[in-house]
Write an enzyme that holds these catalytic residues in place. Structure first.
Site, mmCIF file in Angstrom:
data_model
loop_
_atom_site.group_PDB
_atom_site.id
_atom_site.type_symbol
_atom_site.label_atom_id
_atom_site.label_comp_id
_atom_site.label_asym_id
_atom_site.label_seq_id
_atom_site.Cartn_x
_atom_site.Cartn_y
_atom_site.Cartn_z
ATOM 1 N N SER A 290 0.808 -1.214 0.000
ATOM 2 C CA SER A 290 0.000 0.000 0.000
ATOM 3 C C SER A 290 0.847 1.273 0.000
ATOM 4 C CB SER A 290 -0.969 -0.033 1.191
ATOM 5 O OG SER A 290 -1.952 0.958 1.084
ATOM 6 N N ASP A 301 10.107 5.621 -10.303
ATOM 7 C CA ASP A 301 9.722 6.196 -11.591
ATOM 8 C C ASP A 301 10.460 7.498 -11.881
ATOM 9 O OD1 ASP A 301 8.074 4.104 -12.051
ATOM 10 O OD2 ASP A 301 6.200 5.233 -12.051
ATOM 11 N N LYS A 315 -0.789 -4.297 -3.036
ATOM 12 C CA LYS A 315 -2.078 -3.715 -2.646
ATOM 13 C C LYS A 315 -2.171 -2.309 -3.236
ATOM 14 C CE LYS A 315 -5.029 -2.300 1.182
ATOM 15 N NZ LYS A 315 -5.198 -0.944 0.634
#
Length: 463
Positions: A290, A301, A315
């Site tokens: 999460s 990224d 998740k």
């Protein structure tokens, strides 16, 4: 009689309201389904073998509706809602494990550091089959969590199944008040090590304090940071965004997409890098879920950090807590998380840039070997003084040993084998680190090597 009046009233409204044929059909079908629910409710209330209250029937019906949607949607009665609010503030009672429901059993996402479950050796991926001898099968996630809670100092017997085909075994755990110090830090030579155990209201403040202290203690020697998110089950979205923003100067951190396009949201970073451009390695494993996946994905990224370890939990769904006045609240999945590059976290997780499985390192005894300096008549080295002749070149010091954090499929350590990593502990970590200083954390060692290598490369590239 009441049903008949309600039906007539609803029919009158539907008759007067302008709507298309499809809408009328849908509404009519909805009414028939609700009528079925009313029939079942009345039959259970009047004929079940034991008396049941209306409140109990309604609450379990609502919870059944929500839990059938996905593993993370559920109904919270007043007590559960209050417990959840306490937990996000960083202090609650229980065993100290983050759990989810899988195939009718309770699956451990992650034990929380320095809690009864952690000290008992509970591992990510463990399946809980019984609680005090009562089977979990048929029990809702909320009921199981409620059963695991209890008075501080009381014991509970938890039956664990670990790995495919393994025999279940019992673990006795003493409940305690769980006080979460969500951020811990220490020096690892010239590297700042920061462990984030969960994302609660104290996390960003703890991170800032950790970086400040590490900068002060290491000064110009500080080469970079290791951010350890292993076995971090997640927590508050705003704290995950804030932690990511701390290391990013610009760009998107995470986006959410719901059922309707207009419900989507995008969260962007503000200028300012808490680490001042120093190299960062993020550690993840199968217990990273999460909010911790949001941080790892954002820094990966934007190429701000190298992610090292094993595949994360996956998740990637957003749960919205919707208060129900006079009752409790419902936790409803309303959107999915996406990393800045548009990758969905759901069910896939974050793949590390460098995969490093947990491992044990053993020194291989090679015996005595002859070197050039041992050969009769060997030429002398003309760049060093006589006392240094024949001595090996200085080598970088090996990483400081620290306790391992096994992946979900790793063999179980004996209770007490896990603990806070060794180094220069801060705050509540000190005693646990001292007790476990003979263990070796292979993943952390590789992260430290990587940080030092990147720092050395950058220094030589500049010079």
């Amino acid at each position: 009689m009441m049903k008949t009046i309600s039906a007539a009233a609803l029919a009158g409204v539907l008759f007067l309201a302008p709507a298309c044929a499809i809408a009328e059909t849908n509404t009519s079908e909805t009414y028939r389904q609700l009528n079925l629910f009313g029939d079942v409710f009345e039959r259970v209330r009047s004929e079940y073998v034991e008396p049941v209250t209306d409140e109990q029937l309604i609450e379990t019906a609502i919870n059944g509706m929500l839990t059938s949607l996905d593993p993370h949607s559920s109904y919270l009665n007043r007590k559960s809602f209050q417990d959840m609010q306490v937990q996000t503030r960083g202090e609650f009672g229980g065993l100290g494990i983050e759990v989810t429901m899988e195939n009718g059993l309770i699956k451990v996402v992650s034990p929380i550091d320095e809690t009864p479950a952690f000290r008992a050796g509970i591992q990510p991926g463990d399946l809980i089959t019984h609680l005090d001898g009562e089977a979990i099968s048929g029990m809702s996630l909320a009921d199981a969590v409620e059963k695991m809670r209890g008075p501080v100092g009381s014991d509970i017997k938890v039956t664990i199944r670990r790995g495919e085909g393994s025999e279940p075994f019992d673990v006795s755990i003493t409940r305690d008040t769980i006080k979460i110090q969500s951020v811990r830090y220490r020096e690892e030579g010239d590297v700042g090590y920061i462990r984030i155990t969960t994302f609660n209201e104290q996390t960003q403040m703890g991170l800032e304090r950790a970086v400040e202290r590490l900068e002060k203690d290491l000064g110009n020697k500080l080469t970079g940071y290791v951010i350890d998110l292993r076995n971090n089950p997640g927590g508050l979205l705003d704290q995950a965004i804030s932690v990511s923003d701390s290391f990013l100067d610009k760009g998107e951190i995470v986006s959410t997409r719901g059922r309707k396009p207009e419900d989507g949201q995008r969260y962007n970073s503000k200028a300012g890098d808490l680490a001042k451009g120093k190299p960062i390695v993020v550690l993840i494993n199968g217990g990273s879920a999460s909010a911790s996946e949001i941080v790892a994905g954002a820094l990966q990224d934007h190429r701000r950090a190298i992610v090292l370890g094993t595949q994360s939990f996956g998740k990637g769904s957003v749960q919205t807590i919707i208060p129900l006045p006079g009752h409790g609240a419902m936790r409803l999945t309303t959107a999915r998380y996406y990393t800045p590059s548009g990758r969905s976290i759901q069910a896939l997780g974050i793949s590390p840039d460098i995969e490093v499985q947990p491992a044990r390192v053993e020194e291989i005894q090679q015996g005595l070997r002859r070197r050039e300096a041992d050969l009769r008549g060997a030429l002398r080295n003309d760049t060093v003084t006589g006392g240094q002749q024949g001595q090996p070149a200085p080598q970088a010091a090996p990483p400081t040993p620290a306790p391992g954090t096994p992946a979900p499929a790793a063999p179980a350590p004996s209770p007490g084998a896990q603990g806070a990593p060794q180094g220069t502990p801060q705050g509540e970590d000190a005693d646990a680190a001292a007790a476990a200083n003979d263990q070796f954390d292979y993943q952390l060692a590789r992260a430290l090597d990587l940080i030092r290598g990147v720092s050395l490369f950058n220094t030589r590239a500049v010079n």
